[in-house]
Design an enzyme around this catalytic site. Structure first.
Site, short mmCIF file in Angstrom:
data_model
loop_
_atom_site.label_atom_id
_atom_site.label_comp_id
_atom_site.label_asym_id
_atom_site.label_seq_id
_atom_site.Cartn_x
_atom_site.Cartn_y
_atom_site.Cartn_z
CG HIS A 61 20.88 41.04 61.86
ND1 HIS A 61 20.49 41.22 60.56
CD2 HIS A 61 22.03 41.74 61.98
CE1 HIS A 61 21.35 42.00 59.93
NE2 HIS A 61 22.30 42.35 60.78
CG HIS A 63 26.28 44.07 63.54
ND1 HIS A 63 27.04 43.84 62.41
CD2 HIS A 63 24.99 44.15 63.11
CE1 HIS A 63 26.24 43.80 61.34
NE2 HIS A 63 25.00 43.98 61.74
NE ARG A 65 29.29 47.29 65.89
CZ ARG A 65 28.74 47.51 64.70
NH1 ARG A 65 29.10 46.78 63.65
NH2 ARG A 65 27.85 48.46 64.54
CG ASP A 162 26.18 39.60 39.04
OD1 ASP A 162 25.99 39.57 40.28
OD2 ASP A 162 25.55 40.34 38.27
CG HIS A 182 23.15 44.59 53.82
ND1 HIS A 182 23.24 45.24 55.03
CD2 HIS A 182 22.75 45.53 52.93
CE1 HIS A 182 22.92 46.51 54.88
NE2 HIS A 182 22.62 46.72 53.61
CG ASN A 284 22.68 52.13 55.65
OD1 ASN A 284 21.90 53.05 55.46
ND2 ASN A 284 23.99 52.28 55.72
CG ASP A 311 21.09 45.43 61.46
OD1 ASP A 311 22.21 45.00 61.76
OD2 ASP A 311 20.87 46.08 60.43
CG HIS A 315 28.07 52.65 65.13
ND1 HIS A 315 29.09 52.01 64.49
CD2 HIS A 315 26.93 52.31 64.45
CE1 HIS A 315 28.62 51.34 63.46
NE2 HIS A 315 27.31 51.47 63.42
N GLY A 339 23.39 52.61 62.11
CA GLY A 339 23.27 51.49 63.05
C GLY A 339 22.98 52.00 64.45
#
Ligand code: DOR
Ligand code: ZN
Length: 458
Positions: A61, A63, A65, A162, A182, A284, A311, A315, A339
């Site tokens: 996991h 990122h 970017r 849904d 997530h 998060n 995760d 940033h 993050g």
């Protein structure tokens, strides 16, 4: 016959055992795992006296970017941080610009990453309200799986409602690759965030109150229900609550193919730490109280939580709204982006816990290499020391001590809540398909990284 590379004089670790010896690699693949006297001669020999030889560790996991958000990170810097942290394969997230949402964008990311990645990688495709027709083409283009962001997070990708899930889930099942989610309920998030704002609780220590346990647990319950009904392989990313973990345990007991990951911050940090770490620790889902962490630890040791993943979500400090030490520079915690970096610090943090007796090194190899490879259907090419597996190794020195220094991390931006943490147990060498990509904490290799596609379907 001479091997290309022999790594010897170490303690070889698998989920089942630890023994003295080494590993031989030829043509990028493992050709022998044995005691030193039984290993073949080699063009290059690395003597790792006193250190442990692990199958290449996987961070499922991250990122990185790329494309579109490369002011935060890119595949060159992200993969440098990975190999410096002892990670040889990553699974990259799709919340980039443009989002990885169709076959074309899977191809775009493959091309970008193969031009600059120091480690191997796999790619997820995002599923939202309007791309159900892209689900099967993304699998054909080499996606390792899919992601749905049920909670509100970076990128603000709209999740399928849904009704649309009635089309999305059967298509995922048909593709034979897993869905990861997530899991946060957006309406509950909004309700509590508005409440905190109305009460003026902008101090970082209140961040967890905007997304209490029920926010995650409701979403996990809902998604497991859908996965069960449509026969979908489901993976819950960054599980942070004891209630969520128990739902995964129950689903496994019912025979469902439901798996979960958690990260070092959910095992080792608490909301009260945000008084000092400030926005640097904002993530998060949020970090939670120790009772949650204890169940997640149990899950990793007993097998109902499958893996450690970080995760890794860099940033700029400006976006984080704080300085490198965590001092908040914006009016309230909700003004600061969530993050932080993780791919380079996870292995030393977890090895420190191994040294402290919280987990055996064999179990660590299971949750940091074998299981991520199995869940993402790359096993046994990845995640094993089987003959014929990719020659990926992570060498670690379990006696080496260090202090985590944000300025020495290799990401483009280095916000981390781990600055100043003392660790014992450090990766010293990362090998990707026989290529030495990190030595003594510095990247040394070329862009050998290749996109991984599923090798088995289960
Ligand atoms: O805090 C987070 N930041 N959580 C996520 O799930 C995504 C991530 C990001 O992309 O920055
Ligand atoms: Zn993420």
């Amino acid at each position: 016959m001479k091997a290309d590379l022999v790594v010897k004089n170490g303690q070889v670790v698998t989920p089942q055992q630890t023994f003295n010896g080494g590993v031989a690699i030829s043509g990028g693949r493992i050709v022998a795992v044995n005691t030193d006297d039984a290993l073949p001669d080699a063009t290059r020999v690395i003597d790792v006296k006193g250190q442990h030889i692990l199958p290449g560790l996987i961070d499922a996991h991250v990122h990185f970017r790329d494309p579109g958000l490369t002011h935060k990170e890119d595949f060159a810097t992200g993969s440098a941080a990975a190999v410096c942290g002892g990670i040889t394969t990553v699974v990259d997230m799709p919340n980039v610009i443009p989002p990885t949402e169709n076959a074309e964008q899977i191809g775009v990311k493959k091309k970008i990453a193969e031009s600059k990645s120091l480690c191997d990688f796999a790619v997820l495709g995002v599923i939202h309200q309007t791309n159900v027709a892209d689900i099967l083409p993304m699998a054909k283009a080499g996606a390792i799986g899919y992601k749905i962001f049920f909670g509100e997070t970076i990128g603000n990708l709209p999740f399928p409602d849904d009704g649309m899930c009635m089309e999305v889930f059967p298509a995922i099942t048909e593709s034979k690759i897993p869905l990861c989610t997530h899991a946060e309920n957006r309406q509950i998030q909004h309700y509590y965030t508005n409440k905190m704002k109305a009460e003026g609780k902008g101090n970082p220590i209140y961040w967890e109150d905007t997304r209490p346990w029920i926010c995650e647990a409701e979403a996990i319950n809902h998604i497991i229900f859908l996965a069960e009904n449509f026969g979908t392989k489901l993976h819950i990313v960054h599980c942070s609550t004891k209630q969520g973990a128990m739902m995964v345990k129950d689903a496994k007991a019912r025979g469902l193919r439901v798996t979960a990951e958690t990260g070092p911050h959910y095992l080792l940090r608490e909301p009260k730490d945000m008084a000092e770490a400030g926005p640097l620790l904002k993530m998060n889902p949020p970090v939670r109280t120790k009772d949650h962490g204890e169940v997640l630890w149990r899950g990793l040791n007993e097998g109902f939580i499958d893996m450690i993943a970080t995760d890794h979500s860099p940033h700029t400090l400006e976006e984080k709204g704080c300085d490198i030490n965590g001092k908040m520079l914006k009016p309230a915690i909700w003004d600061c982006i969530s993050g932080f970096c993780g791919v380079e610090t996870s292995v030393p943090l977890m090895l420190t816990q191994v040294n402290a007796g919280r987990m055996t090194i064999n179990q660590y190899v299971k949750v940091a290499s074998e299981n991520p490879a199995r869940v993402w259907q790359m096993y046994p090419k990845k995640g094993s020391l089987n003959i014929g597996a990719d020659g990926d190794l992570t060498i670690v020195d379990m006696n080496k001590e260090a202090v985590i220094d944000p300025r020495k991390l290799h990401s483009k931006n280095v916000p981390t809540p781990w600055g100043g943490w003392k660790v014992k147990g450090v990766p010293t060498c990362s090998i990707v398909r026989g290529n030495v990509q990190m030595q003594d904490g510095e990247p040394v290799g070329k862009a050998v990284g290749r996109m991984q596609t599923p090798v088995v379907y289960w």
